[in-house]
Scaffold this motif. Sequence first.
Motif, PDB file in Angstrom:
ATOM      1  N   ILE A  42      -6.593  -0.262   6.442  1.00 39.80           N
ATOM      2  CA  ILE A  42      -6.213  -1.672   6.464  1.00 39.80           C
ATOM      3  C   ILE A  42      -7.341  -2.570   5.970  1.00 39.80           C
ATOM      4  CG2 ILE A  42      -6.834  -2.142   8.869  1.00 39.80           C
ATOM      5  CD1 ILE A  42      -3.754  -3.516   7.012  1.00 39.80           C
ATOM      6  N   VAL A  43      -8.588  -2.225   6.223  1.00 39.73           N
ATOM      7  CA  VAL A  43      -9.695  -3.098   5.829  1.00 39.73           C
ATOM      8  C   VAL A  43      -9.790  -3.251   4.307  1.00 39.73           C
ATOM      9  CG1 VAL A  43     -12.191  -3.425   5.877  1.00 39.73           C
ATOM     10  CG2 VAL A  43     -10.975  -2.815   7.965  1.00 39.73           C
ATOM     11  N   PRO A  44      -9.874  -2.162   3.526  1.00 39.11           N
ATOM     12  CA  PRO A  44      -9.937  -2.365   2.075  1.00 39.11           C
ATOM     13  C   PRO A  44      -8.653  -2.983   1.520  1.00 39.11           C
ATOM     14  CG  PRO A  44      -9.976  -0.011   2.609  1.00 39.11           C
ATOM     15  CD  PRO A  44     -10.061  -0.772   3.893  1.00 39.11           C
ATOM     16  N   PHE A  45      -7.525  -2.633   2.089  1.00 34.26           N
ATOM     17  CA  PHE A  45      -6.249  -3.197   1.660  1.00 34.26           C
ATOM     18  C   PHE A  45      -6.207  -4.701   1.948  1.00 34.26           C
ATOM     19  CE2 PHE A  45      -1.485  -3.418   2.764  1.00 34.26           C
ATOM     20  CZ  PHE A  45      -1.116  -3.674   1.451  1.00 34.26           C
ATOM     21  N   PHE A  46      -6.637  -5.091   3.150  1.00 35.57           N
ATOM     22  CA  PHE A  46      -6.668  -6.504   3.530  1.00 35.57           C
ATOM     23  C   PHE A  46      -7.665  -7.269   2.660  1.00 35.57           C
ATOM     24  CE2 PHE A  46      -7.895 -10.087   6.312  1.00 35.57           C
ATOM     25  CZ  PHE A  46      -6.636 -10.603   6.593  1.00 35.57           C
ATOM     26  N   ARG A  47      -8.839  -6.680   2.407  1.00 36.21           N
ATOM     27  CA  ARG A  47      -9.856  -7.324   1.568  1.00 36.21           C
ATOM     28  C   ARG A  47      -9.268  -7.658   0.189  1.00 36.21           C
ATOM     29  NH1 ARG A  47     -13.518  -3.708   1.816  1.00 36.21           N
ATOM     30  NH2 ARG A  47     -14.767  -4.691   3.426  1.00 36.21           N
ATOM     31  N   GLU A  57       3.014  11.067  -2.540  1.00 38.04           N
ATOM     32  CA  GLU A  57       4.376  11.183  -2.012  1.00 38.04           C
ATOM     33  C   GLU A  57       5.205   9.929  -2.245  1.00 38.04           C
ATOM     34  OE1 GLU A  57       4.095  12.207   2.095  1.00 38.04           O
ATOM     35  OE2 GLU A  57       2.534  13.683   1.735  1.00 38.04           O
ATOM     36  N   VAL A  58       4.625   8.924  -2.844  1.00 33.43           N
ATOM     37  CA  VAL A  58       5.256   7.618  -3.053  1.00 33.43           C
ATOM     38  C   VAL A  58       5.866   7.119  -1.736  1.00 33.43           C
ATOM     39  CG1 VAL A  58       6.731   6.250  -4.553  1.00 33.43           C
ATOM     40  CG2 VAL A  58       5.772   8.373  -5.413  1.00 33.43           C
ATOM     41  N   ALA A  59       5.031   7.088  -0.712  1.00 32.99           N
ATOM     42  CA  ALA A  59       5.454   6.631   0.610  1.00 32.99           C
ATOM     43  C   ALA A  59       4.875   5.244   0.877  1.00 32.99           C
ATOM     44  CB  ALA A  59       4.983   7.605   1.673  1.00 32.99           C
ATOM     45  N   LEU A  60       5.640   4.408   1.542  1.00 33.23           N
ATOM     46  CA  LEU A  60       5.166   3.085   1.946  1.00 33.23           C
ATOM     47  C   LEU A  60       4.212   3.246   3.123  1.00 33.23           C
ATOM     48  CD1 LEU A  60       5.314  -0.001   1.769  1.00 33.23           C
ATOM     49  CD2 LEU A  60       7.253   0.099   3.359  1.00 33.23           C
ATOM     50  N   LEU A  61       2.968   2.752   2.930  1.00 35.37           N
ATOM     51  CA  LEU A  61       1.957   2.870   3.974  1.00 35.37           C
ATOM     52  C   LEU A  61       1.596   1.534   4.600  1.00 35.37           C
ATOM     53  CD1 LEU A  61      -0.479   5.407   2.277  1.00 35.37           C
ATOM     54  CD2 LEU A  61       1.413   5.886   3.843  1.00 35.37           C
ATOM     55  N   GLY A  62       1.810   0.434   3.875  1.00 34.18           N
ATOM     56  CA  GLY A  62       1.454  -0.862   4.431  1.00 34.18           C
ATOM     57  C   GLY A  62       1.948  -2.019   3.594  1.00 34.18           C
ATOM     58  N   LEU A  63       2.042  -3.176   4.234  1.00 35.65           N
ATOM     59  CA  LEU A  63       2.450  -4.428   3.592  1.00 35.65           C
ATOM     60  C   LEU A  63       1.574  -5.553   4.119  1.00 35.65           C
ATOM     61  CD1 LEU A  63       6.317  -4.280   4.187  1.00 35.65           C
ATOM     62  CD2 LEU A  63       5.162  -3.923   2.005  1.00 35.65           C
ATOM     63  N   LEU A  73       0.863  -1.174   0.000  1.00 32.51           N
ATOM     64  CA  LEU A  73       0.000   0.000   0.000  1.00 32.51           C
ATOM     65  C   LEU A  73       0.900   1.225   0.000  1.00 32.51           C
ATOM     66  CD1 LEU A  73      -2.879   1.224   0.323  1.00 32.51           C
ATOM     67  CD2 LEU A  73      -2.521   1.090   2.806  1.00 32.51           C
ATOM     68  N   THR A  74       0.699   2.091  -0.996  1.00 36.79           N
ATOM     69  CA  THR A  74       1.518   3.297  -1.080  1.00 36.79           C
ATOM     70  C   THR A  74       0.639   4.523  -1.184  1.00 36.79           C
ATOM     71  OG1 THR A  74       1.663   3.201  -3.493  1.00 36.79           O
ATOM     72  CG2 THR A  74       3.412   2.098  -2.249  1.00 36.79           C
ATOM     73  N   ARG A 112       1.294  -5.059   8.022  1.00 35.53           N
ATOM     74  CA  ARG A 112       1.912  -3.911   8.686  1.00 35.53           C
ATOM     75  C   ARG A 112       1.308  -2.646   8.097  1.00 35.53           C
ATOM     76  NH1 ARG A 112       3.617  -7.763  10.942  1.00 35.53           N
ATOM     77  NH2 ARG A 112       5.726  -8.405  11.326  1.00 35.53           N
ATOM     78  N   THR A 113       1.037  -1.682   8.934  1.00 37.63           N
ATOM     79  CA  THR A 113       0.679  -0.356   8.454  1.00 37.63           C
ATOM     80  C   THR A 113       1.617   0.643   9.106  1.00 37.63           C
ATOM     81  OG1 THR A 113      -1.025  -0.130  10.154  1.00 37.63           O
ATOM     82  CG2 THR A 113      -1.752  -0.806   7.962  1.00 37.63           C
ATOM     83  N   TYR A 114       1.905   1.682   8.377  1.00 35.07           N
ATOM     84  CA  TYR A 114       2.841   2.702   8.829  1.00 35.07           C
ATOM     85  C   TYR A 114       2.155   4.071   8.768  1.00 35.07           C
ATOM     86  CZ  TYR A 114       5.914  -1.178   7.682  1.00 35.07           C
ATOM     87  OH  TYR A 114       6.482  -2.418   7.608  1.00 35.07           O
ATOM     88  N   PRO A 115       2.601   5.000   9.616  1.00 31.95           N
ATOM     89  CA  PRO A 115       2.047   6.350   9.526  1.00 31.95           C
ATOM     90  C   PRO A 115       2.297   6.885   8.102  1.00 31.95           C
ATOM     91  CG  PRO A 115       3.406   6.113  11.482  1.00 31.95           C
ATOM     92  CD  PRO A 115       3.602   4.877  10.658  1.00 31.95           C
ATOM     93  N   PRO A 116       1.403   7.618   7.518  1.00 36.49           N
ATOM     94  CA  PRO A 116       0.171   8.160   8.069  1.00 36.49           C
ATOM     95  C   PRO A 116      -1.050   7.255   7.893  1.00 36.49           C
ATOM     96  CG  PRO A 116       0.562   9.148   5.944  1.00 36.49           C
ATOM     97  CD  PRO A 116       1.719   8.215   6.218  1.00 36.49           C
ATOM     98  N   ALA A 117      -0.894   6.026   7.424  1.00 34.09           N
ATOM     99  CA  ALA A 117      -2.042   5.132   7.197  1.00 34.09           C
ATOM    100  C   ALA A 117      -2.570   4.526   8.493  1.00 34.09           C
ATOM    101  CB  ALA A 117      -1.666   4.020   6.235  1.00 34.09           C
ATOM    102  N   ARG A 118      -1.720   4.388   9.486  1.00 32.08           N
ATOM    103  CA  ARG A 118      -2.125   3.741  10.732  1.00 32.08           C
ATOM    104  C   ARG A 118      -3.271   4.501  11.390  1.00 32.08           C
ATOM    105  NH1 ARG A 118       2.850   2.662  13.903  1.00 32.08           N
ATOM    106  NH2 ARG A 118       3.069   0.978  12.401  1.00 32.08           N
TER     107      ARG A 118
END
Length: 124
Positions: free
Chosen positions: A54-59, A9-15, A4-5, A43-49
């Motif tokens: 996480i729910v739509p990403f996990f789905r 900003e092309v930042a890592l938000l989750g894996l 999840l990016t 894993r989620t990272y700020p600012p996504a945390r």
Amino acid sequence: MHVLTNEEEVALLGLIWFRPKELDWPAPFDAHSNSLSITLAKRTYPPARGQGRIVPFFREAVQQYLGSAGYSASTGFWLSTRTQNKTNIAVNMKLGFKVVGTHSDDTFMSATAADMMNALRIIA
């Protein structure tokens, strides 16, 4: 692996990743754990945390994995988290996992594909 990016900003938000791995424990926590052969991590990272991402990403990740060649309907999923991480345990329960046991500082949780998909439908 699912990533999840933030496009701006092309930042890592989750894996999220899935990996074939039996729950390696001398005695199963319960009868369901006999079929736990896939582990997963998220894993989620700020600012996504804490932002509900996480729910739509996990789905999406679960749906893709369930459609892959590595999945069998009899496969159970498991994960572990630190017992003191109550927020993560609550999120995992929201995603369909249940606590099956604890050992040392870790809480082990399991879910079937149906458990996860039902939970994701409820929180859609």
